[in-house]
Design a protein around this motif. Sequence first.
Motif, PDB file in Angstrom:
ATOM      1  N   GLY A  94      -4.870  -6.464   4.211  1.00  0.00           N
ATOM      2  CA  GLY A  94      -3.449  -6.843   4.068  1.00  0.00           C
ATOM      3  C   GLY A  94      -3.410  -7.695   2.837  1.00  0.00           C
ATOM      4  O   GLY A  94      -2.079  -7.606   2.248  1.00  0.00           O
ATOM      5  N   SER A  95      -4.187  -8.800   2.343  1.00  0.00           N
ATOM      6  CA  SER A  95      -3.963  -9.508   1.374  1.00  0.00           C
ATOM      7  C   SER A  95      -3.929  -8.881   0.263  1.00  0.00           C
ATOM      8  O   SER A  95      -3.019  -9.007  -0.763  1.00  0.00           O
ATOM      9  CB  SER A  95      -4.979 -10.674   1.514  1.00  0.00           C
ATOM     10  N   TYR A  96      -4.780  -7.816  -0.137  1.00  0.00           N
ATOM     11  CA  TYR A  96      -4.831  -7.168  -1.244  1.00  0.00           C
ATOM     12  C   TYR A  96      -3.631  -6.286  -1.336  1.00  0.00           C
ATOM     13  O   TYR A  96      -3.221  -5.955  -2.510  1.00  0.00           O
ATOM     14  CB  TYR A  96      -6.283  -6.202  -1.259  1.00  0.00           C
ATOM     15  N   ALA A  97      -3.345  -5.489  -0.141  1.00  0.00           N
ATOM     16  CA  ALA A  97      -2.009  -4.940  -0.246  1.00  0.00           C
ATOM     17  C   ALA A  97      -0.651  -5.497  -0.606  1.00  0.00           C
ATOM     18  O   ALA A  97       0.093  -5.160  -1.324  1.00  0.00           O
ATOM     19  CB  ALA A  97      -1.776  -4.303   1.259  1.00  0.00           C
ATOM     20  N   GLN A  98      -0.835  -6.909  -0.252  1.00  0.00           N
ATOM     21  CA  GLN A  98       0.443  -7.762  -0.485  1.00  0.00           C
ATOM     22  C   GLN A  98       0.261  -7.913  -2.314  1.00  0.00           C
ATOM     23  O   GLN A  98       1.380  -8.003  -2.803  1.00  0.00           O
ATOM     24  CB  GLN A  98       0.060  -9.254   0.109  1.00  0.00           C
ATOM     25  N   GLU A  99      -0.959  -8.169  -2.659  1.00  0.00           N
ATOM     26  CA  GLU A  99      -1.063  -8.357  -4.134  1.00  0.00           C
ATOM     27  C   GLU A  99      -0.517  -7.000  -4.795  1.00  0.00           C
ATOM     28  O   GLU A  99       0.203  -7.040  -5.988  1.00  0.00           O
ATOM     29  CB  GLU A  99      -2.540  -8.590  -4.650  1.00  0.00           C
ATOM     30  N   GLY A 109       6.145  -0.332  -4.354  1.00  0.00           N
ATOM     31  CA  GLY A 109       5.327  -1.366  -3.548  1.00  0.00           C
ATOM     32  C   GLY A 109       5.684  -1.438  -2.093  1.00  0.00           C
ATOM     33  O   GLY A 109       4.588  -1.389  -1.290  1.00  0.00           O
ATOM     34  N   ALA A 110       6.823  -1.320  -1.851  1.00  0.00           N
ATOM     35  CA  ALA A 110       7.291  -1.604  -0.334  1.00  0.00           C
ATOM     36  C   ALA A 110       6.833  -0.172   0.348  1.00  0.00           C
ATOM     37  O   ALA A 110       6.395  -0.177   1.480  1.00  0.00           O
ATOM     38  CB  ALA A 110       8.608  -1.815  -0.112  1.00  0.00           C
ATOM     39  N   VAL A 111       6.999   1.083  -0.216  1.00  0.00           N
ATOM     40  CA  VAL A 111       6.752   2.314   0.481  1.00  0.00           C
ATOM     41  C   VAL A 111       5.262   2.467   0.599  1.00  0.00           C
ATOM     42  O   VAL A 111       4.888   2.763   1.807  1.00  0.00           O
ATOM     43  CB  VAL A 111       7.457   3.513  -0.492  1.00  0.00           C
ATOM     44  N   ALA A 112       4.678   1.770  -0.526  1.00  0.00           N
ATOM     45  CA  ALA A 112       3.105   1.931  -0.383  1.00  0.00           C
ATOM     46  C   ALA A 112       2.568   0.955   0.728  1.00  0.00           C
ATOM     47  O   ALA A 112       1.545   1.531   1.497  1.00  0.00           O
ATOM     48  CB  ALA A 112       2.256   1.545  -1.588  1.00  0.00           C
ATOM     49  N   LEU A 113       3.223   0.092   0.892  1.00  0.00           N
ATOM     50  CA  LEU A 113       2.882  -0.974   1.988  1.00  0.00           C
ATOM     51  C   LEU A 113       3.112  -0.520   3.300  1.00  0.00           C
ATOM     52  O   LEU A 113       2.247  -0.546   4.132  1.00  0.00           O
ATOM     53  CB  LEU A 113       3.418  -2.520   1.861  1.00  0.00           C
ATOM     54  N   ILE A 114       4.145   0.378   3.540  1.00  0.00           N
ATOM     55  CA  ILE A 114       4.588   0.922   4.766  1.00  0.00           C
ATOM     56  C   ILE A 114       3.746   1.939   5.142  1.00  0.00           C
ATOM     57  O   ILE A 114       3.131   2.148   6.266  1.00  0.00           O
ATOM     58  CB  ILE A 114       5.931   1.186   4.715  1.00  0.00           C
ATOM     59  N   HIS A 152       2.525 -15.548   3.064  1.00  0.00           N
ATOM     60  CA  HIS A 152       2.319 -16.044   1.640  1.00  0.00           C
ATOM     61  C   HIS A 152       1.255 -17.399   1.858  1.00  0.00           C
ATOM     62  O   HIS A 152       1.909 -18.459   2.308  1.00  0.00           O
ATOM     63  CB  HIS A 152       3.600 -16.303   0.800  1.00  0.00           C
ATOM     64  N   LEU A 153       0.252 -17.184   1.509  1.00  0.00           N
ATOM     65  CA  LEU A 153      -0.867 -18.411   1.539  1.00  0.00           C
ATOM     66  C   LEU A 153      -1.413 -18.595   0.242  1.00  0.00           C
ATOM     67  O   LEU A 153      -1.494 -17.649  -0.666  1.00  0.00           O
ATOM     68  CB  LEU A 153      -1.705 -18.191   2.455  1.00  0.00           C
ATOM     69  N   PRO A 154      -1.671 -19.891  -0.368  1.00  0.00           N
ATOM     70  CA  PRO A 154      -2.227 -20.152  -1.522  1.00  0.00           C
ATOM     71  C   PRO A 154      -3.838 -19.397  -1.639  1.00  0.00           C
ATOM     72  O   PRO A 154      -4.273 -19.169  -2.597  1.00  0.00           O
ATOM     73  CB  PRO A 154      -2.220 -21.672  -1.468  1.00  0.00           C
ATOM     74  N   GLU A 155      -4.520 -19.409  -0.613  1.00  0.00           N
ATOM     75  CA  GLU A 155      -5.955 -18.836  -0.626  1.00  0.00           C
ATOM     76  C   GLU A 155      -6.118 -17.477  -0.901  1.00  0.00           C
ATOM     77  O   GLU A 155      -5.185 -16.826  -0.408  1.00  0.00           O
ATOM     78  CB  GLU A 155      -6.668 -18.761   0.510  1.00  0.00           C
ATOM     79  N   PRO A 156      -6.872 -17.030  -1.779  1.00  0.00           N
ATOM     80  CA  PRO A 156      -7.119 -15.533  -2.231  1.00  0.00           C
ATOM     81  C   PRO A 156      -7.487 -14.782  -0.590  1.00  0.00           C
ATOM     82  O   PRO A 156      -7.883 -15.460   0.355  1.00  0.00           O
ATOM     83  CB  PRO A 156      -8.193 -15.350  -3.080  1.00  0.00           C
ATOM     84  N   GLY A 157      -7.598 -13.415  -0.717  1.00  0.00           N
ATOM     85  CA  GLY A 157      -7.892 -12.751   0.362  1.00  0.00           C
ATOM     86  C   GLY A 157      -9.069 -13.147   1.012  1.00  0.00           C
ATOM     87  O   GLY A 157      -9.203 -13.117   2.231  1.00  0.00           O
ATOM     88  N   TRP A 158     -10.144 -13.096   0.220  1.00  0.00           N
ATOM     89  CA  TRP A 158     -11.612 -13.367   0.559  1.00  0.00           C
ATOM     90  C   TRP A 158     -11.754 -14.803   1.447  1.00  0.00           C
ATOM     91  O   TRP A 158     -12.260 -14.689   2.567  1.00  0.00           O
ATOM     92  CB  TRP A 158     -12.817 -13.098  -0.390  1.00  0.00           C
TER      93      TRP A 158
END
Length: 622
Positions: A94-99, A109-114, A152-158
């Motif tokens: 999900g974090s990488y999908a957000q990026e 981007g929204a369509v791809a996310l859905i 939305h968080l400051p930490e990267p996905g990993w």
Amino acid sequence: MHVPARISSAVPPWLAHTLRAQRGPVPWSAVVRGALAAGPLLLAAVLWGRPSAGVVAALGAMLAGINDRRGSRRSAVQRLGVPAVAGACGLLLGSYAQEYAASADGQTGAVALIAGLAGLGLVAGAVSAVGPVASAVGTQLLVGAAVGAGMHLPEPGWQRALCYLAGAGWLIALRLLLPSPGAPGAAGSFRFDGERTAVADVYAAIADLLDAAGGPDALARRAALTGALDHAQDALSGPRLRARPSSSAERRLHAQYLAALPLAEAATALAWAGRTLSAQASEGPRRLAAAVRSGDAPGPLPAPARYDAGLRALDDALLHAAEAFDGGTGHLPRSKSRLLPAARRALGPGGREYGVRVALCLGASAAVAQALHHVHWYWLPATAVFLVKPDLGPLVSRVLCRALGTVLGAALFAACAALLPSPYGLVALVALSGALIPVATRHFAAQTAVVTVLVLGLVMVAGEPQAAWSRIGETLLACAIVLIVGHLPLPGHGGSGVRTRLAAAMRAADAYLGHVLSGSDDRAARWALRRAAYRALAQARAASEVSAAELPTLARHTAGAGEVAAMLELIVDTATACAVHLDDTGRVPEQHARHLAALCADLAELTRRKELAEPRSWITTA
């Protein structure tokens, strides 16, 4: 589950189920773990100056806490750890999908996310049909993906994934290291207190069944014995470093569990006969239950009268159990690989139907949330993930409980947030909520209320504004989406999950009955087949009860499933009585054979009339 008789008779089944709540003693050990899990993690992160990392860790601990049920420590590693790994993977995806969505064109981007969430829902939904642990895997995978994509968080996905694993790992460490309150020290290492309790409960359930023989509660007691055996089997078959038990205490527990199988068989045969037994018949199993709990020797066991095959089998089983308690050792047979049966269930009709419904719910809720442009849009798909789970009860019951629980939880949090200082007051509220989760799981509305308070507290600690009232609106939207999708007609038969469970129960009953009537003297194989049959029947009965409590538009697809499951149980009970007589006399009594043939004929007619499953060959030719 308990509901007053006057309520259950006065309201429709779908509403009666909403009013039910589980009953039992407070799980104090789980309450302590809940208090020490999310709250302290969040406090440490706040003091460290990284509250967002603490929020993710607390989320992992919270979701692991929902799965923290009674059982052995080692089985908890699988029950809590495997879903946690899936949740971390979902958070990473999900974090990488957000990026990607942020870097792409807005609509693209929204369509791809859905589409990505819907596709993940299709896979996770199919996997969830495999069993309870797989269901938790699918849930945490999708919740993690929704949170990772929307929060939305400051930490990267990993780093988010590692924090999530750390939170769940902390709760697992508490589960492994903290002794249970009241665990007997004389019985060996506290590491095995869950196994001891589970095995002792089996002997207590056998005694209860013998006491109920000849009375109206015999069937309920036999079902309780099945549940106790299932629980003990799971507790003893948890992950270990070696293929066989590695300590004398563990080997002894395995021997005591195996010694309970012939006792359970004899008790079932006696209850099936319908004759009231003397109190002396249950005294032996009760002494064995006390011996398992204390670790002491059971002492002399009173022998029941040996005037028929069932009582002779009970006496022989008590002698065998006395030998096992007198220093016997054993181990459960190695289970066959479950990968192929799991794949068949996931790809079968039940998995496909559930996967499609999860995908539709997740995709539709994500699309609506994106269209609303809400800052907490991920709450909609995350809520839908829980609402669509059939193992939480009938659909309409889940929706009503979720709506009521969210309203209560949001109102309670709004009042607390206005009074408590931030962030330490909110941290204390999160800790209190974590402690209440093990108690609140007795009713979905109560669980929802507690989880709502905890989640809203995490959101505010993360630096986002108070969102109690928007939480109510988004939950109601998710309820509407899941209700609509849940009632959509899909290709093929409805109620595929129930039909799959019934088919599995028929196969297991087929294998057990075939072994009994073959006259084989391999009793260990017979007891293993009997266990598999009763376990499959319990799952089929539970699925049919949930389906019967749906609204009529859904319940009609599996009408009669409960009757089929109940008749299958009678057949397996009769086969058990036949097995006891075969051991005693070498033949099946004529009245048993006639009764078994009549049951099989009735079942064949019922399955044809209800069109719930293809009759097995042994039914049609009985």
